[in-house]
Design a protein around this motif. Structure first.
Motif, short mmCIF file in Angstrom:
data_model
loop_
_atom_site.label_atom_id
_atom_site.label_comp_id
_atom_site.label_asym_id
_atom_site.label_seq_id
_atom_site.Cartn_x
_atom_site.Cartn_y
_atom_site.Cartn_z
N LEU A 112 -15.70 -21.41 19.52
CA LEU A 112 -15.92 -21.79 20.93
C LEU A 112 -14.57 -22.25 21.67
O LEU A 112 -14.54 -23.53 22.24
CB LEU A 112 -16.79 -23.03 20.96
N VAL A 113 -13.77 -21.55 21.54
CA VAL A 113 -12.31 -21.41 22.14
C VAL A 113 -12.57 -20.83 23.48
O VAL A 113 -12.47 -19.64 23.36
CB VAL A 113 -11.27 -21.34 21.40
N PRO A 114 -12.63 -21.37 24.69
CA PRO A 114 -12.56 -20.61 26.02
C PRO A 114 -11.51 -19.80 26.16
O PRO A 114 -10.25 -20.21 26.13
CB PRO A 114 -12.70 -21.70 26.99
N THR A 115 -11.53 -18.57 26.53
CA THR A 115 -10.54 -17.65 26.73
C THR A 115 -10.61 -17.47 28.41
O THR A 115 -9.78 -16.91 29.03
CB THR A 115 -10.89 -16.32 26.23
N THR A 116 -11.55 -18.01 29.06
CA THR A 116 -11.39 -17.97 30.68
C THR A 116 -11.98 -19.32 31.06
O THR A 116 -13.33 -19.95 30.60
CB THR A 116 -12.50 -16.77 31.00
N HIS A 117 -11.53 -19.57 32.22
CA HIS A 117 -11.99 -21.03 32.86
C HIS A 117 -12.40 -20.56 34.19
O HIS A 117 -11.56 -19.83 34.95
CB HIS A 117 -10.98 -21.96 33.03
N VAL A 118 -13.45 -20.81 34.62
CA VAL A 118 -13.73 -20.66 36.09
C VAL A 118 -14.23 -21.91 36.66
O VAL A 118 -14.39 -22.79 36.22
CB VAL A 118 -15.16 -19.78 35.97
N TRP A 119 -14.30 -21.53 38.21
CA TRP A 119 -14.50 -22.78 39.28
C TRP A 119 -13.43 -24.02 38.81
O TRP A 119 -13.44 -25.10 39.04
CB TRP A 119 -15.71 -23.40 39.12
N THR A 120 -12.20 -23.33 38.68
CA THR A 120 -10.96 -24.34 38.57
C THR A 120 -10.83 -25.30 39.77
O THR A 120 -10.21 -26.23 39.75
CB THR A 120 -9.93 -23.58 37.86
N SER A 121 -11.17 -24.52 40.94
CA SER A 121 -11.24 -25.47 42.17
C SER A 121 -12.00 -26.71 42.16
O SER A 121 -11.76 -27.43 43.04
CB SER A 121 -11.73 -24.55 43.23
N GLU A 122 -12.98 -26.76 41.14
CA GLU A 122 -13.67 -27.94 41.22
C GLU A 122 -13.25 -28.88 39.91
O GLU A 122 -14.41 -29.68 39.57
CB GLU A 122 -15.31 -27.65 41.11
N LYS A 123 -12.50 -28.45 39.06
CA LYS A 123 -12.10 -29.16 37.92
C LYS A 123 -11.65 -30.68 38.04
O LYS A 123 -11.09 -30.82 39.20
CB LYS A 123 -11.24 -28.37 37.01
#
Length: 139
Positions: A111-122
């Motif tokens: 479970l190692v993320p290769t993609t991060h989405v919605w970084t505008s709300e992180k």
């Protein structure tokens, strides 16, 4: 690099719903949108994109529905006893599910993320590693 051997078993918090992940997920995504923050009660949620033939799920599930910003229907399946979200699916594309693996698998090393989405709300304190794919909104 993950040393996970498949299949990997897991269950919800109360054990009423169990599952077997038979193969490596197609993708592991960290979603930072406000809805996923609420769902996970954390800074982001971890989602594995999995072909439906690569997972077996046993136990009673309840469902919720919402419409995503894209207009796609987001059908969520969860344990009616403990409330753990098990997966989400777009009913128009049922061949792939968004498995909410989180801490529910016996082995979470993949479970190692290769993609991060919605970084505008992180959350401002979340640091995304260099070289990891990022999108300000859903791609």
């Amino acid at each position: 690099m993950s040393t996970t051997s498949y299949p990997v078993k897991g269950q919800c918090q109360c054990g009423s719903v169990s599952f077997v992940l038979k193969a490596v997920p197609k993708m592991v995504i960290a979603c930072h949108c406000k809805k996923c923050q609420k769902l996970s009660t954390s800074a982001f949620s971890i989602t594995c994109i999995v072909p439906t033939e690569n997972i077996e799920i046993q136990g009673e599930l309840k469902e919720t529905r919402r419409v995503a910003d894209s207009g796609n229907v987001n059908l969520g399946k969860f344990c009616p006893n403990c409330g753990n979200r098990i997966y989400q699916v777009n009913p128009a594309a049922p061949e792939m599910i968004k498995f909410k693996a989180g801490g529910c698998l016996d082995d979470t090393s993949m479970l190692v993320p290769t993609t991060h989405v919605w970084t505008s709300e992180k959350q401002s304190w979340v640091v995304i590693p260099d070289g990891v794919q990022q999108f300000e909104k859903q791609r």
